[in-house]
Each structure stands twice: as C-alpha cells, then as structure tokens.
Design an enzyme around this catalytic site. Structure first.
Site, PDB file in Angstrom:
ATOM      1  CD  GLU A  95      52.305  64.123  14.186  1.00 20.71           C
ATOM      2  OE1 GLU A  95      51.196  64.595  13.906  1.00 20.71           O
ATOM      3  OE2 GLU A  95      53.374  64.636  13.820  1.00 20.71           O
ATOM      4  CG  ASP A  96      52.844  60.240  11.778  1.00 16.32           C
ATOM      5  OD1 ASP A  96      51.800  60.586  12.364  1.00 16.32           O
ATOM      6  OD2 ASP A  96      53.430  60.952  10.948  1.00 16.32           O
TER       7      ASP A  96
END
Length: 328
Positions: A95-96
């Site tokens: 996600e990051d």
C-alpha cells in the site's frame, strides 16, 4: 499513507534494529524450528521492509518500520507462525511503497504475498458511522479472506495504531478511527475468541471516546490493586481446600473486568452503580480442569460452599457462545 511523512534519508534505525532482535529472541522461545532459521527468515524480512519504508516516518517521529515490528509483538501471545510474522512486518509495503505483490512473492513466497495483498485491500474498507452497516462490514471482513491470518494481522495492526493514536493531530479523525475500531474490529476479535486483543482494542477506544470516564475508572482500578492481590490469593487457597486432590485442577487464574466493560455496565439503566468497586463481578476466578464432566464436578463442589446468585448462572458448555466459547 495517513500516518506517514517523508523525511531525509538520514534515519536512525537503532531502536527498530533492537526491537527486531528482541522480537526474534521471543519468537525463538516458543517455536520448535532452529533459531538460526527463525533469525534468517525474520531478519531478511525486516531488512527488506526497512528499506522499502526508508524515508517514511510516523507522526510520532519514529521511523515507519517501528510500527509493523510493534504490531508483530502484539501477535506473540497467539504464538503465530513465521508466515504471520513476516506478513505483519510487510503488511504496509504494497500500500505504501513502490513494491508490489510480485516482488514480495518472489522474495518471501506465495502465502506471505497473498496475506499482504489482502491486508492492502482491507485498508480500503472504511466505517462511515452508519449503524445498519456495522454487522455487514464485520461479516464482509471475515468472509472476503480465505486465510484467517489476514484478520489476525489486521487486528494487531489496528491495535498498535490505536495505541499511538494520540499522535494524530485531528481529533475528529481520532474519534472516527476509534469508533471504527470499537464497532468493527473489537467485535471481530471477540467473535474469533481473541479476548485479550478485544479488551485491548476496547480499552484504547474508551481512552479516546470517553477520556474523563476512562481516567476515573482506571484510577479506581489502581486503588483496588491491594484488594485484587488479596482476593486472588485467598480464592486460590479456598478453592484448593474445597476441591479434592482426585479432581485435577490445571490452573486457577483470575481476571479483572476491563475498563470499557465496567463503563458499559455503569451506564446500563437497570444498575444504580457509580464506581468500579460497586460491581459484584469486578474480579472473577477461572478454574481450568481436564474434561467437561470435571467442569460440572468442580461446579458441584463450589455450589456446596457458595450459594449461586439467582438468574446469574450460565452454562456455556451446553449452550456455547457464537464464537464457540465454552465454560460454566
């Protein structure tokens, strides 16, 4: 990336390195596989995650990598496998960071990659405050994943985020996150029988949503500490004396009613209690024996000495709770 900020590449990882070494040591205490394998597997996972998150900082000022490590610590009471721990350490990578599922699968295997992918998908599910959607959200979270390790890692992730929520500058967002946790994640932990995590989640939500009541109840519990110790010591002695040696007692432990449970009970209209010490079930004894018939035998000895309260006895062996929990 709500709790991430970018900073200069000069980051001190001494704290996270020490945390990781401690994590590896504690995992080695319960796993039966060689400690060298544990260290190699987890350290490789950590170093990759640390590099992937390099330059990212938590709002607390810590390097972002400290968050997945602390979340992994919160899993240890469940004695998770290496795959769960790896997935926890890597849970925000997809996600990051720039790395995708394929890279995680190449380095750490299919199961770890799939769990991380599902964790990334779960992060997109948000609670919007509509009471009618709560149960459907809970069911969806459980039904949409094939591997329960996804949910367990998600609970640990959420718990550590709640424990550090005071660093978030927006009070409205803190409240929204706490409500989401209280209405979605704590009940899931309860349904899965992870009661310790459920109580920890509720306590952190209680701290955010009702700060004055939280301080009042926790202070009252601290004032009762000496009484707690006396209670458990006396209770153990009495129970050992009343139950014959022919009945195996595996363990006698006790629990203190959690702060949020106390708060809810004090709020109920049918009760006229004002303080934690007013509750009759503030402390409770757990007696563990070896078989179901023995449970009823122990109960028989207890009822010969103590008079049960009317309408308060519950047989969860004959009628288990929804999550399968059984006790008398």
């Amino acid at each position: 990336m709500s709790d991430i900020s970018l900073t200069s590449p000069e980051i001190d990882y001494q704290k996270s390195d020490e945390l990781m070494r401690k994590l590896i040591e504690e995992v080695g205490e319960y796993m039966t596989i060689p400690k060298e394998e544990i260290e190699k597997t987890l350290m490789e996972t950590y170093l990759f995650a640390r590099e992937a998150h390099h330059g990212q900082m938590r709002k607390s000022g810590d390097p972002y990598i400290t968050h997945p490590i602390q979340a992994a610590f919160l899993l240890l009471h469940l004695k998770p496998d290496l795959t769960s721990l790896q997935s926890c350490i890597l849970h925000d990578v997809i996600e990051d960071t720039i790395f995708e599922k394929a890279e995680i699968e190449k380095r750490f295997g299919h199961d770890v990659a799939v769990i991380c992918e599902w964790l990334s998908k779960l992060s997109a599910i948000k609670y919007r405050g509509e009471e009618r959607t709560v149960e459907s959200l809970r069911k969806m979270l459980i039904a949409m994943v094939e591997d329960l390790r996804v949910i367990i890692v998600k609970l640990a992730d959420r718990l550590h985020n709640m424990q550090t929520l005071e660093h978030h500058p927006d009070p409205k967002k803190r409240e929204r996150i706490a409500l989401e946790t209280l209405n979605i994640y704590a009940p899931i932990a309860d349904r899965l029988g992870i009661f310790r995590m459920k109580e920890m989640l509720e306590t952190e939500c209680f701290r955010v949503l009702h700060p004055e009541e939280f301080l009042k109840i926790t202070h009252e519990l601290k004032d009762l500490k000496d009484e707690q110790e006396f209670f458990i010591n006396e209770a153990r002695t009495i129970i050992r004396e009343m139950i014959p040696e022919s009945v195996p007692i595996i363990d006698i432990s006790y629990r203190i009613k959690a702060p949020y449970s106390i708060f809810k009970k004090l709020q109920r209209k049918e009760y006229s209690y004002s303080h934690a010490w007013d509750l009759y079930d503030l402390f409770a004894i757990r007696i563990i024996t070896d078989t179901i018939p023995r449970c009823y035998e122990v109960l028989w000895f207890l009822h010969n000495v103590f008079v049960p309260m009317p309408k308060r006895f519950k047989d969860y062996i004959a009628l288990p709770k929804e999550n399968g929990y059984q006790s008398l």
